[in-house]
Design a protein around this motif. Sequence first.
Motif, PDB file in Angstrom:
ATOM      1  N   SER A   1       0.803  -1.220   0.000  1.00  0.00           N
ATOM      2  CA  SER A   1       0.000   0.000   0.000  1.00  0.00           C
ATOM      3  C   SER A   1       0.836   1.270   0.000  1.00  0.00           C
ATOM      4  CB  SER A   1      -0.937   0.008   1.216  1.00  0.00           C
ATOM      5  OG  SER A   1      -0.213   0.250   2.417  1.00  0.00           O
TER       6      SER A   1
ATOM      7  N   SER B   1       0.512   1.849  -6.101  1.00  0.00           N
ATOM      8  CA  SER B   1      -0.450   0.878  -5.584  1.00  0.00           C
ATOM      9  C   SER B   1      -1.894   1.302  -5.836  1.00  0.00           C
ATOM     10  CB  SER B   1      -0.230   0.667  -4.090  1.00  0.00           C
ATOM     11  OG  SER B   1      -0.602   1.823  -3.355  1.00  0.00           O
TER      12      SER B   1
ATOM     13  N   THR C   1      -3.875   2.501  -3.697  1.00  0.00           N
ATOM     14  CA  THR C   1      -4.678   2.296  -2.497  1.00  0.00           C
ATOM     15  C   THR C   1      -4.143   3.180  -1.379  1.00  0.00           C
ATOM     16  OG1 THR C   1      -3.278   0.466  -1.753  1.00  0.00           O
ATOM     17  CG2 THR C   1      -5.182  -0.090  -3.131  1.00  0.00           C
TER      18      THR C   1
END
Length: 326
Positions: free
Chosen positions: A253, A258, A260
């Motif tokens: 993360s 990523s 996210t």
Amino acid sequence: MTALLSATGLRVTFPGRRRGSSARPVRAVDGVDLEIGGGEIVALVGESGCGKTTLARALLGLVPPESGRVVFGGRPLEYTSRALTAYRRRVQLVLQDPSGSLNPRHTVYDAVAEGPRIHGLPGDERELVSRALARAGLRPPERFFLRYPHELSGGQRQRVVIAGALALEPELIVADEPVASLDASVRGEILALVLRLRDELGLSALVVTHDLGLAWNIADRVAVMYLGRIVESGPVESVLTAPRHPYTQALLSVLPESGTPPVVLSGEPPDPTRIPGGCRFHERCQALASGEADRAGVAESCRTRAMEVLTGAGVACHLAVAPGGG
């Protein structure tokens, strides 16, 4: 794929640091199974202190395991001086800091020739050194023979270290954070070199790193380590595009690509002398903190039931292996 090197049930324990009988041992590697195939690059990933460097040193025969075994080329590793000398010709270590790996008083030629001299390799020494430097991307090799480490760039020094390993024509290299000290542009060049060596020479590699982005760029398979154990392992595309363990998810993360929100793990990794009961990650697990594990009916198992040692590809997580989980 046939394993070139495999570890089964590997455990490495160090004495406690405090004096007296109350000192608890450090369970640095606490039951690990790991395989590296011929011509395969495996990334061993985890936070600092998770045990990955100790595991790498155990695979190299530098740290004798308390239990378990290492098998190379179908034969168990023996810990006699003669057996280890022969083994370390076939399995070479590449360290993080090239400046610390190279003697500042030795020329590039002597640095690369040191291994063949120690092992008494037959053949013309100058040819061995030239071939190793050329394979490491230092061309023409003769141009570098009489240079000293301080006369080279960081990337060139790392290539000299790699050439020193290649001079022994190993089957496997163990690279501990091989590009951590290099600039971003040079990192890509060194990673491309490792991939080229895999493709051209069939060289296998274990790359030890805290950087999952590096694993994505170079590895065929990835093994994620936490507090002395592998918690998730498999093909890099599977593990890094669809991570199942909350620890792997948290590590991924923080990568810019990523897409996210970063997962902030609470606190530092637990004290390896006091490994918690249940899943060893449960005290920092975002799935427990968010109530996801409760909703899946596995929260009590997470806190009280230890996961088995992970063998082969898979995940060591109660939530991920629960029906409908992960």
